[in-house]
Write a protein that holds these residues in place. Structure first.
Motif, PDB file in Angstrom:
ATOM      1  N   THR A  11       0.862  -1.178   0.000  1.00 40.21           N
ATOM      2  CA  THR A  11       0.000   0.000   0.000  1.00 40.21           C
ATOM      3  C   THR A  11       0.900   1.230   0.000  1.00 40.21           C
ATOM      4  O   THR A  11       2.031   1.187   0.492  1.00 40.21           O
ATOM      5  N   THR A  14       2.642   4.259  -4.611  1.00 38.85           N
ATOM      6  CA  THR A  14       2.799   5.336  -5.589  1.00 38.85           C
ATOM      7  C   THR A  14       3.279   6.632  -4.935  1.00 38.85           C
ATOM      8  O   THR A  14       3.409   7.653  -5.597  1.00 38.85           O
ATOM      9  N   THR A  33       2.457  -6.069  -6.498  1.00 38.14           N
ATOM     10  CA  THR A  33       1.107  -5.537  -6.674  1.00 38.14           C
ATOM     11  C   THR A  33       0.985  -4.294  -5.812  1.00 38.14           C
ATOM     12  O   THR A  33       1.206  -4.353  -4.600  1.00 38.14           O
ATOM     13  N   TYR A  35      -1.295  -1.228  -4.313  1.00 41.26           N
ATOM     14  CA  TYR A  35      -2.619  -0.668  -4.075  1.00 41.26           C
ATOM     15  C   TYR A  35      -2.517   0.841  -4.211  1.00 41.26           C
ATOM     16  O   TYR A  35      -1.801   1.494  -3.450  1.00 41.26           O
ATOM     17  N   SER A  36      -3.230   1.385  -5.192  1.00 47.15           N
ATOM     18  CA  SER A  36      -3.197   2.820  -5.464  1.00 47.15           C
ATOM     19  C   SER A  36      -4.537   3.432  -5.100  1.00 47.15           C
ATOM     20  O   SER A  36      -5.581   3.002  -5.604  1.00 47.15           O
ATOM     21  N   ARG A  38      -5.643   6.352  -5.894  1.00 46.36           N
ATOM     22  CA  ARG A  38      -6.229   7.015  -7.065  1.00 46.36           C
ATOM     23  C   ARG A  38      -6.908   6.012  -7.986  1.00 46.36           C
ATOM     24  O   ARG A  38      -7.954   6.295  -8.565  1.00 46.36           O
ATOM     25  N   ARG A  39      -6.327   4.840  -8.130  1.00 42.87           N
ATOM     26  CA  ARG A  39      -6.865   3.836  -9.049  1.00 42.87           C
ATOM     27  C   ARG A  39      -7.865   2.905  -8.379  1.00 42.87           C
ATOM     28  O   ARG A  39      -8.913   2.567  -8.945  1.00 42.87           O
ATOM     29  N   ASP A  40      -7.545   2.481  -7.154  1.00 41.41           N
ATOM     30  CA  ASP A  40      -8.327   1.434  -6.492  1.00 41.41           C
ATOM     31  C   ASP A  40      -9.323   1.958  -5.471  1.00 41.41           C
ATOM     32  O   ASP A  40     -10.113   1.180  -4.937  1.00 41.41           O
TER      33      ASP A  40
END
Length: 249
Positions: A11, A14, A33, A35-36, A38-40
């Motif tokens: 997490t 970014t 992987t 966790y963004s 903004r995206r997620d």
């Protein structure tokens, strides 16, 4: 530890420290992987969903990097948000990966703490409390997992030159002569700690000394930080006055 082929869930990947850390992990051959937000979507709001995902598909390494801090008077801070993001989310995500890691007898849990959790400063009460709690959680969990193949690594940076520390926080840090590190430096040291499966990393010699002093003689640190309190109050009151003036125009 070789990272080639290892799966990593991170997490805050970014952010200022997270982005260069992800690059280092991927360069070492890890399958990362990220966790963004903004995206997620918001991590706190999606916490149940993310936990279920990690239970089904548990990585070899969990890195709890996401966090936020606020510099303000205690009564004006959003304590629910600060504690949920900085402490509760890492704890819940860790709970989610533990069953599979225990079944494999392998894994690593990395938590991004702060020296503020060891040297609580004025006007960051919510953040300091959450990071102190995360430190206690990491220590307790590491001892609970003793004798297993699961490592717990706690990282405690001092101030870092990221967008999270801009504005009034940057002003107070400058006026109180707080030293800061580059995100790349913190990412590189964190990467080394992951590879070495280290227990804890603390940044800054003066900060490490004052953390020990705070544990032994907190009243000395109380007195020493009164100048920081006054500087913080000056910055906060100036910000408030500026806000009132803009609202009146």
């Amino acid at each position: 530890m070789q990272l080639k082929g290892k799966t990593v869930f991170i997490t805050g990947g970014t952010g200022g420290i997270g982005a260069p850390l992800v690059q280092l992990l991927e360069k070492a051959g890890a399958d990362v992987t990220v966790y963004s937000g903004r995206r997620d979507g918001d991590l706190v709001e999606n916490l149940d969903t993310v936990c279920e995902r990690l239970k089904r598909d548990t990585p070899d390494i969990l890195i709890n990097m996401a966090g936020d801090n606020v510099l303000d008077y205690c009564e004006r801070q959003d304590m629910d948000r600060l504690v949920a993001l900085n402490m509760l989310a890492p704890m819940r995500l860790t709970q989610a990966v533990l069953p599979a890691m225990k079944a494999r007898n392998s894994g690593q849990i990395v938590t991004m703490g702060s020296m503020v959790g060891l040297i609580p400063l004025p006007h960051v009460t919510g953040y300091a409390a959450a990071k102190a709690g995360l430190k206690g959680f990491s220590d307790s969990l590491r001892r609970e997992l003793g004798g297993t193949g699961i490592a717990v690594t706690h990282i405690a940076p001092r101030a870092v030159s990221t967008p999270m520390n801009n504005g009034i926080k940057a002003e107070v840090n400058q006026r109180t002569k707080v030293k800061s590190d580059s995100p790349a430096k913190v990412a590189q040291r964190t990467f080394q700690a992951i590879v070495g499966r280290e227990r804890e990393v603390r940044f800054g010699w003066p900060e490490r000394f004052f953390a020990m002093l705070n544990a032994l003689l907190p009243s000395v640190v109380d007195n020493g930080l009164q100048s920081n309190r006054r500087i913080g109050e000056s910055a906060l009151n100036g910000k408030q006055e500026s806000h009132v003036q803009r609202a009146a125009t």
